[in-house]
Every structure is written in structure tokens, then in C-alpha cells.
Design an enzyme around this catalytic site. Structure first.
Site, PDB file in Angstrom:
ATOM      1  N   ARG A 329       9.741   3.254  -6.495  1.00  4.00           N
ATOM      2  CA  ARG A 329      10.298   3.611  -5.188  1.00  4.00           C
ATOM      3  C   ARG A 329      10.972   2.406  -4.533  1.00  4.00           C
ATOM      4  O   ARG A 329      12.005   2.548  -3.864  1.00  4.00           O
ATOM      5  CB  ARG A 329       9.227   4.215  -4.274  1.00  4.00           C
ATOM      6  CG  ARG A 329       9.804   4.869  -3.024  1.00  4.00           C
ATOM      7  CD  ARG A 329       8.767   5.652  -2.227  1.00  4.00           C
ATOM      8  NE  ARG A 329       8.596   7.011  -2.670  1.00  4.00           N
ATOM      9  CZ  ARG A 329       9.369   8.038  -2.291  1.00  4.00           C
ATOM     10  NH1 ARG A 329      10.370   7.860  -1.444  1.00  4.00           N
ATOM     11  NH2 ARG A 329       9.147   9.253  -2.745  1.00  4.00           N
ATOM     12  N   GLU A 731       6.775   9.200   6.477  1.00  2.00           N
ATOM     13  CA  GLU A 731       6.997   7.803   6.098  1.00  2.00           C
ATOM     14  C   GLU A 731       8.322   7.197   6.561  1.00  2.00           C
ATOM     15  O   GLU A 731       8.351   6.016   6.921  1.00  2.00           O
ATOM     16  CB  GLU A 731       6.927   7.662   4.573  1.00  2.00           C
ATOM     17  CG  GLU A 731       5.570   7.985   3.983  1.00  2.00           C
ATOM     18  CD  GLU A 731       5.642   8.091   2.467  1.00  2.00           C
ATOM     19  OE1 GLU A 731       6.233   9.063   1.972  1.00  2.00           O
ATOM     20  OE2 GLU A 731       5.131   7.197   1.784  1.00  2.00           O
TER      21      GLU A 731
HETATM   22  N1  MTE Z   1       0.082  10.035  10.387  1.00  2.00           N
HETATM   23  C1  MTE Z   1      -1.197   9.895  10.777  1.00  2.00           C
HETATM   24  N2  MTE Z   1      -1.517  10.184  12.056  1.00  2.00           N
HETATM   25  N3  MTE Z   1      -2.161   9.461   9.912  1.00  2.00           N
HETATM   26  C2  MTE Z   1      -1.860   9.139   8.606  1.00  2.00           C
HETATM   27  O1  MTE Z   1      -2.745   8.752   7.833  1.00  2.00           O
HETATM   28  N4  MTE Z   1      -0.110   8.977   6.881  1.00  2.00           N
HETATM   29  C3  MTE Z   1       1.321   8.806   6.613  1.00  2.00           C
HETATM   30  C4  MTE Z   1       2.135   9.852   7.370  1.00  2.00           C
HETATM   31  N5  MTE Z   1       1.734   9.927   8.750  1.00  2.00           N
HETATM   32  C5  MTE Z   1      -0.505   9.277   8.169  1.00  2.00           C
HETATM   33  C6  MTE Z   1       0.434   9.758   9.112  1.00  2.00           C
HETATM   34  C7  MTE Z   1       1.660   8.881   5.202  1.00  2.00           C
HETATM   35  S1  MTE Z   1       1.437   7.510   4.246  1.00  2.00           S
HETATM   36  C8  MTE Z   1       2.168  10.006   4.635  1.00  2.00           C
HETATM   37  S2  MTE Z   1       2.653  10.046   3.020  1.00  2.00           S
HETATM   38  C9  MTE Z   1       2.317  11.251   5.409  1.00  2.00           C
HETATM   39  O2  MTE Z   1       1.876  11.116   6.752  1.00  2.00           O
HETATM   40  C10 MTE Z   1       1.524  12.342   4.716  1.00  2.00           C
HETATM   41  O3  MTE Z   1       1.532  13.529   5.411  1.00  2.00           O
HETATM   42  P1  MTE Z   1       2.742  14.588   5.383  1.00  2.00           P
HETATM   43  O4  MTE Z   1       3.282  14.593   4.001  1.00  2.00           O
HETATM   44  O5  MTE Z   1       2.086  15.847   5.758  1.00  2.00           O
HETATM   45  O6  MTE Z   1       3.740  14.089   6.369  1.00  2.00           O
HETATM   46  N1  HPA Z   2       4.731   8.636  -2.971  1.00  2.00           N
HETATM   47  C1  HPA Z   2       3.399   8.703  -2.871  1.00  2.00           C
HETATM   48  N2  HPA Z   2       2.606   8.857  -3.902  1.00  2.00           N
HETATM   49  C2  HPA Z   2       3.166   8.968  -5.106  1.00  2.00           C
HETATM   50  C3  HPA Z   2       4.531   8.906  -5.276  1.00  2.00           C
HETATM   51  C4  HPA Z   2       5.361   8.738  -4.158  1.00  2.00           C
HETATM   52  O1  HPA Z   2       6.585   8.675  -4.262  1.00  2.00           O
HETATM   53  N3  HPA Z   2       4.799   9.030  -6.582  1.00  2.00           N
HETATM   54  C5  HPA Z   2       3.606   9.148  -7.186  1.00  2.00           C
HETATM   55  N4  HPA Z   2       2.608   9.107  -6.294  1.00  2.00           N
HETATM   56 MO1  MOS Z   3       1.803   8.140   1.819  1.00  2.00          MO
HETATM   57  S1  MOS Z   3       1.936   6.179   1.274  1.00  2.00           S
HETATM   58  O1  MOS Z   3       2.742   8.633   0.416  1.00  2.00           O
HETATM   59  O2  MOS Z   3       0.198   8.444   1.381  1.00  2.00           O
END
Ligand code: MTE
Ligand code: HPA
Ligand code: MOS
Length: 784
Positions: A329, A731
Site C-alpha cells: 500500500r 482512513e
Molecule cells: N474510528 C474509530 N472511532 N475507531 C477506530 O478504531 N479505525 C479506523 C477507521 N476509523 C477506527 C476509526 C480504521 S484503521 C479503519 S480501517 C476503519 O475505521 C475501519 O472501519 P470502516 O471500514 O467501517 O470505516
Molecule cells: N488494509 C488493511 N488490511 C489489509 C489490507 C489493506 O489494504 N490488505 C490486507 N490486509
Molecule cells: Mo485499518 S489500518 O485498515 O484497520
């Protein structure tokens, strides 16, 4: 009906006149529980009778052979019931997510300070922790590798290096109009979830195990526990109602805790809880990968990149964990929003005797994109131009100059109009001039301003993870229960999925309840990660709800003597010709008529293909865009600084829930700002992490949020058929505070009249700022 309240209705599956349940701001489904302290986290589950508590005995050495592990004093300590080592593991001693190089408990060799060696089980949490300190371990020191630079010099990696080349970077560099090169240091980051890692395991009849675990990946916990016990997956049930934050830190690294709790529960045949103390959590678990970059760039008089070469070295830690996909990534985000005609990227995952680094919001994307922003920041100063102009000159085009180095065509580019809107709303030009005027008269305090863009690819870069399932029950009183494969970590996933289901069934959100994630309800789930939670699980739940709606529509149509297409579901009412029936009444009648009122749902993301060896294909379904403008003031005598104002404009597509999405953007901005400014991980010369508590590791607080913090969503619709044309938001906004870092760098550059590129490292702590100020003074010949 007021048409202005339904701007987000795009889906033809629901009648045009219906009241939308998506695209509107709604509170988080558990907000009232969060604020009242009644939301159940794993540690709040009422303990079963006979519950014991576990603690981990950890390595004091970064790299050593275990000559002997003396556990007598541990066993004799008050309250201790058992002490378990690797020899007690009946199955496989591994919890690695991809490569099997992650021991649950160390055997023979320890590879970082903090590595778990044994599990103490005692009658109380406190007794277990006290006993864990009493081991007499005899180590034979082995040479440690403590930095990614040292690992790279020694050619020591957890995975084979990755290479991506397009065009003729070497030739074009040699022929470039201007050249620059340099070295960039970018620190790691502790996830600092407010709820720490925790697992609670209880044996069940006939060799079964129920594990409550704070995890983003219940299915992987199920598999890890099954492998550890030498069991089948169907013997293990993993459940997670919510996490108090995961941020990637619970994507893979909850596994060691789940396995140790389950090991003890299996061995002792009683429930066992493992909840490490915060310091232990920080000593044991991996963090965001720190990176170093060496670059070589060629550009023209306008700052357009002619060719660029970058070598990325990450700190993987002692094992692979997710370092491979994180590096992938990073490589696939080195372009950020820019067209790179000739490019070479080499990625190395350095094997070091430190915690095994893992996922953290952005998953390498922020690191890769930071490098190109740093390079462009240099280029702009080298030619004396506004860095915004240089950035604009390099943006991906529309219909041309739009293929990424990894071969995906950028088809949804909105960065030009998004930046234009932000430049106007933030009054960037006038404020930039004002900082210059201010600096001319202010010898010590210097202001800086910067705008940085974001383009972030959405989908797991391992194609088969892009699938999800859901299970929707309509009970015969008309209430709805939703289960899906995603996990709730505060991001509002359950709220969004409930809204999607309510919308699909034409009912009010209040009728819908989302339950704990449970491996016995939806199988073979992916981690809730890569920001795809709502995209994947929203679609799967929509698929399930649509099937139920269609069955109800068939039933109602027969009843009313119309065709199913004439049936409307809206606002808790079912409208069939002349017939108007409350939703719950129709459901009741359908039940009596023996209509199936529950359904599963499934979704896979279309269009993806990826050749991991060649680093080529279409790894992302679409891109999310954003930009931010930050203004800072820096005290060049002390290195203190303050964020004066930040404006962020972020593309969440047709937002499913603008209130939640704005919350995600705000949270990610502040979290990313912490990463780039105050959060510094520091290992002592013996490889011990010394910053393992908030006393020494400085995360941002409410005081660091600027007074003028203007976050808005960019009006846009996903060009791809995502759930109600929304875009993933978890993210991407973590990259917005690049603008804070480059605003600080801009302020420091003022010290040398903008003639010198400040060698500012990240995090830009006060110490780093002072180092950069001194370097600029020396290079520019200004007296200190
Ligand atoms: N928001 C909160 N409040 N707490 C979290 O742990 N994790 C982040 C983001 N926002 C997180 C957050 C991360 S690393 C990811 S990948 C996404 O939320 C995962 O949730 P989603 O795919 O439902 O957005
Ligand atoms: N994001 C988070 N977790 C993962 C990914 C990614 O792109 N690819 C494999 N595991
Ligand atoms: Mo988020 S770093 O893909 O849990």
C-alpha cells in the site's frame, strides 16, 4: 413531502417519493450508551463463575537464547493457579496472519523486549501481574538489529523486497532539467486505542470454546485459536460487540491475546480473561511502521516531475505480520494525487528486534504519500514557487496523464475542483501573503501555511478479502435484527448498516437493531479494515434486506391484486394500490402465511484484479479524495508551535451519514497530526521501548484541536456503484494533516528566507523543529 430533505436518494430500488433513511445525519447507534457508561466492552461482560485472570511474562532482552526459564517463584506466588509455556500448546505455536513466523509464546529464542514467554493464571488480575514479574530467566545474548537502517545494511528483511518501475527513470533522471535528492525520516505510531487488547475465553461442551475478544477480525481469531488447540474452526466461536477503538491494532494482533486466554481456558477448563495493562500492551504489540526514504528526483522549471526514484525501508519488527500488504500500500500511494511519468520504487521490510509492526489507519498509504509530498515540498522551494502551484502542476489529469505506476487508470479524479474549492473557502492566497508579511517583521515567531491533497485507494489490496456477508431477521412483530461480518470500533459501521437496512425495507431506523459480530452467524469474514466496512457489509446487508422486501412485496401484491412493482415501502408503511398497511401488520400477516422473514446477504467488490508479484492491476475499486489547509505559528527559540487554523474538505461520496463522516474526518485529522508532530516512539540502546505509556508518549488532546477547525464534506457521488454511492471514509482523512507538517516546515523555512529546505524529520517534535531551525540557520548563513 419536502424534496430538499432527500438529496441523497439515488437508488431506484426504493420508490422516488420515499423518505430516505440514508444520507442523513444520525447519532451513533450506541452514543447514548457511550455517554452513560453502559456500552458493554469485553471487560464489562459480567464474569462467569470461576473466572481466572491471566498475565504475560515478557522478555527483557531484544534478542537472546533462552538458556533456562525458571518459573518456580511464579508458581508459588499468591493466587497463582497455573503457569503455561509454549510446551502446553497442543496445536501450532503460531498466530501470524499471513506468514507463519509469529510465535504465540517464545520457544528457545526471544526476538524483542516484551515478547511473551509464559502465561500466569491467577485468581485475580493483580495477582497474575505481580507473579509474572517473578520469573528467573537466564538469557544468552544474541546480537540485536534495532533500526530499519541497520536491517537494510545487513540485508535482513521479513519478506523479499518489492520493486515497481514505470518508464525509464534512470535515463530520465540523467536528462532532467533540475535534480534533487535526499533522505526522509518518518516515525511510527502507537494505535493507542482507548480500550486495550483483551480476550475472555470460556470452555464449552464437547470441546468447544467461546471467546469474547476486542478484535477487528473475529474470523482470524477463530482460526488462530483453532490452530493453536489443534481443533476445527467450528469448535470455536468468537464474538465482539464493540471495541473502544482498533485503528488497525486489532486487525491481527488481537490473536496472541485470544490464543493465550483460550489456551488457559482449555488447560484449566474454566473461563480465563487476559487483559494486559496499558504498558504491557504497548511493549508487546506492533505499531504503525516507521519508514526511511531515499529519493532522487528530476523536474522542470515549473516543478513538474520528470522522473523520481525512491527507496523505502520500513521497520517490520521481528516478524512479517501485515508488513507485506502495508509495504504494497505504501508503494501504491507514493503517487498520492500525482502523475509520475517515470518512476522507480523499491520497498524493503527491515527485520528488526522490536515489536512486529502492523496495521494502523492508512496501512502504509500515509507513509508512501508523505514521501512524495516531502519531495514536492523540496522541489517548490528549490525553484522558489508556491508549493500549491507545484502540486497542481503535477496532479493527475482527466483522460490523460491518469495511469498510476501500478497500472490502474484514475477515472474518478476530483482533486482539481476539490482543491479549487478549498483554496477559496480557506482564503489560502491571502493568508499565505499574510504569513509572509508577518514573518518579515517577526524574528522569533514564524508562521507557516500549507495545502496538501489526498487520493486514497479503496479496497483490500489482497483481492479475496473484498467480500462480506450479512444475516437479517425480521421478527413477526416487525422489528429487525441485523448481523454482519464487520466489527464496530467507534467508526459508526453498525449505524450505517442499520440505516441501509431501514432504507431498503422502508422503515424507520428505530426498528432496526444491530448485534454483536459473531463467527457463528456470519462465517469466513474479512477484517473490518481498509476502510471497507460500510462498503462491504452495507452491500451485504442491503442484499439480505432486499430479498426480504421482495418476498413481502410479492405477498402484499397478491393480497392487493396488484403487481409487486406497485408495492411501496416507505416510512413504516406498505402501500399497495388502495391498501395502506403498517409494516408490522404486513409482516404479521406474512408470517401467518408462512413467508420467510429472514435472509442472508452477500457481496463481493467487482472489477478488482491484482498481480502482487508484478505490483500491477486494479487493486482499488475507486479513490477517495480530500485536501486540507493548515496554518501554524512556530517559536523558533523553543520549538513550540500551535495549529492556528485548519480547513479540511473531504470526499465521502454521497455520505451515508454526514455527521458520522465529519466525525471520522475530524478524528483522523487529529490522529494524523499526532503521528506527524508529537507522538515519538523511542527505544533505548538495548532495544527496550521507553515510550510505553501516555506519560512519555504524547498523543494529541482537545487542546491541540485548533480554534478554527473547519471540516466539510465535498459534494460528490461515487462514480462506482458503491453502497448508495457513498465512499469509504475511515482512513483517507488521516493524510489531511500532512498540511500541518508542511506548514511547520514552511514556518521554519522563513528562518532562511525560504532559500533552504529545512531538514525536518517526522514527528516534528519541538526537538526536531529546533534541529531543523539550526540547520537552516547554518545553511542560510543567518546568525542563530
Ligand atoms: N474510528 C474509530 N472511532 N475507531 C477506530 O478504531 N479505525 C479506523 C477507521 N476509523 C477506527 C476509526 C480504521 S484503521 C479503519 S480501517 C476503519 O475505521 C475501519 O472501519 P470502516 O471500514 O467501517 O470505516
Ligand atoms: N488494509 C488493511 N488490511 C489489509 C489490507 C489493506 O489494504 N490488505 C490486507 N490486509
Ligand atoms: Mo485499518 S489500518 O485498515 O484497520
Amino acid at each position: 413531502m419536502n424534496k430538499q430533505t432527500e438529496p441523497f436518494l439515488l437508488d431506484a430500488s426504493v420508490a422516488a417519493e420515499s423518505t430516505p433513511q440514508v444520507g442523513i445525519s444520525r447519532p451513533h447507534e450506541s452514543a447514548h450508551l457511550h455517554v452513560a457508561g453502559t456500552a458493554t466492552y469485553t471487560d464489562d461482560i459480567p464474569e462467569l463463575a470461576g473466572t481466572l485472570h491471566a498475565a504475560l511474562g515478557m522478555s527483557a532482552k531484544a534478542h537472546a537464547r533462552l538458556k533456562s526459564v525458571g518459573l518456580d517463584r511464579v508458581r508459588k506466588a499468591p493466587g497463582v493457579v497455573a503457569v503455561l509455556t509454549v510446551d502446553d500448546i497442543p496445536g501450532v505455536n503460531d498466530c501470524g496472519p499471513i506468514i507463519h513466523d509469529d510465535p504465540i509464546l517464545a520457544r528457545d529464542v526471544v526476538q524483542f523486549v516484551g515478547q511473551p514467554i509464559f502465561v500466569v493464571v491467577a485468581t485475580s488480575h493483580d495477582a497474575a501481574r505481580r507473579a509474572a514479574r517473578l520469573a528467573d530467566i537466564d538469557y544468552e545474548d544474541l546480537p540485536p538489529v534495532l533500526t530499519p537502517e541497520a536491517a537494510h545494511a545487513a540485508g535482513s528483511y521479513v519478506l523479499p523486497p518489492m520493486h515497481l518501475t514505470r518508464g525509464e527513470p534512470a535515463r530520465q533522471l540523467a536528462a532532467a532539467t533540475h535534480r534533487d535528492s535526499g533522505h526522509i525520516r518518518l516515525g511510527g505510531q502507537e494505535q493507542f486505542y482507548l480500550e486495550g487488547q483483551i480476550a475472555y475465553a470460556a470452555p464449552r461442551e464437547n470441546d468447544g470454546m467461546h471467546v469474547w475478544c476486542s478484535t477487528q477480525h473475529p474470523t482470524e481469531m477463530q482460526h488462530a485459536v483453532a490452530h493453536m488447540l489443534g481443533w476445527h474452526a467450528h469448535q470455536v466461536l468468537v464474538e465482539c460487540r464493540r471495541m473502544g477503538g482498533g485503528f488497525g491494532g486489532k486487525e491481527s494482533q488481537s490473536a496472541m491475546f485470544a490464543c493465550c486466554a483460550a489456551l488457559a481456558a482449555w488447560k484449566l477448563l474454566c473461563p480465563v480473561k487476559l487483559r494486559p495493562d496499558r504498558d504491557d500492551d504497548m511493549m508487546i504489540t506492533g505499531k504503525r511502521h516507521d519508514f526511511t526514504f531515499d529519493f532522487d528526483v528530476g523536474h522542470d522549471d515549473e516543478g513538474r516531475l520528470e522522473a523520481v526514484r525512491v527507496e523505502m525501508v520500513s521497520r517490520a519488527g521481528f516478524s512479517a505480520d501485515l508488513s507485506g500488504p502495508v509495504m504494497t500500500r505504501a508503494i501504491c500511494h507514493f503517487d498520492n494525487a500525482y502523475w509520475l511519468p517515470h518512476v522507480q520504487i523499491d520497498g524493503y521490510c527491515g527485520k528488526t528486534n522490536t515489536q512486529s509492526n502492523t496495521a494502523f489507519r492508512g496501512f502504509g498509504g500515509p507513509q508512501g504519500a508523505f514521501a512524495v509530498e516531502y519531495i514536492l515540498d523540496n522541489v517548490a522551494r528549490n525553484i522558489g514557487k508556491d508549493s500549491l502551484d507545484v502540486r497542481r502542476a503535477n496532479f493527475y489529469g482527466k483522460g490523460e496523464r491518469n495511469v498510476t505506476p501500478y497500472g490502474q487508470t484514475v477515472e474518478d479524479n476530483v482533486i482539481h475542483e476539490l482543491i479549487d474549492e478549498l483554496v477559496a473557502s480557506s482564503a489560502y492566497q491571502a493568508r499565505r501573503a499574510a504569513t509572509r508579511a508577518f514573518n518579515a517583521k517577526s524574528p522569533v515567531l514564524k508562521k507557516g501555511i500549507a495545502i496538501t491533497p489526498v487520493k486514497f485507494g479503496i479496497s483490500f489490496n489482497v483481492a479475496h478479502y473484498n467480500q462480506a456477508g450479512a444475516l437479517v431477521h425480521v421478527y413477526n412483530d416487525g422489528s429487525v435484527l441485523v448481523n454482519h461480518g464487520g466489527t464496530e470500533m467507534g467508526q459508526g459501521l453498525n449505524t450505517k448498516v442499520a440505516m441501509v437496512v431501514a432504507h431498503e425495507l422502508g422503515i424507520r431506523m428505530e426498528r432496526v437493531r444491530v448485534t454483536a459480530t459473531d463467527t457463528s452467524k456470519v462465517a469466513n469474514t474479512s477484517a473490518t479494515a481498509a476502510s471497507t466496512g460500510a462498503d462491504l457489509n452495507g452491500k451485504a446487508a442491503q442484499d439480505a434486506a432486499r430479498q426480504i422486501r421482495e418476498r413481502l412485496a410479492d405477498f402484499a401484491a397478491r393480497k392487493a391484486g396488484v403487481t409487486p412493482a406497485d408495492i411501496r415501502f416507505n416510512d413504516d408503511l406498505v402501500i399497495a394500490g388502495e391498501l395502506r398497511l403498517p409494516f408490522n401488520e404486513l409482516v404479521r400477516e406474512a408470517y401467518i402465511a408462512r413467508v420467510q422473514l429472514w435472509s442472508d446477504g452477500f457481496y463481493t467488490t467487482p472489477k478488482l484484479y491484482w498481480d502482487q508479484k508484478a505490483l500491477h492491476g486494479r487493486p482499488f475499486y475507486y479513490y477517495a479524495y480530500g485536501a486540507a489547509c493548515s496554518e501554524v505559528i512556530v517559536d523558533t527559540l523553543t520549538g513550540e508551535w500551535k495549529l492556528l487554523r485548519a480547513d479540511a474538505l473531504h470526499d465521502a461520496g454521497k455520505s451515508l451519514n454526514p455527521a458520522i463522516d465529519i466525525g471520522q474526518v475530524e478524528g483522523a485529522f487529529v490522529q494524523g497530526m499526532g503521528w506527524l508532530t508529537t507522538e515519538e516512539l523511542w527505544w533505548n540502546p538495548n532495544g527496550k521501548l521507553m515510550t510505553h505509556a501516555p506519560s512519555t508518549y504524547k498523543i494529541p488532546t482537545i487542546n491541540d484541536v485548533p480554534e478554527g477547525f473547519h471540516v466539510r464534506l465535498f459534494q460528490n457521488a461515487n462514480v462506482e456503484d458503491s453502497i448508495h454511492r457513498s465512499k469509504a471514509v475511515g482512513e483517507p482523512p488521516l493524510l489531511l494533516p500532512f498540511s500541518v507538517f508542511f506548514a511547520i516546515r514552511d514556518a521554519i523555512a522563513a528562518v532562511g528566507d525560504y532559500r533552504v529546505n529545512p531538514p525536518l524529520r517526522a514527528p516534528a517534535t519541538s526537538e526536531a523543529i529546533l534541529d531543523a531551525v539550526e540547520a537552516v540557520q547554518a545553511a542560510a548563513g543567518v546568525p542563530a
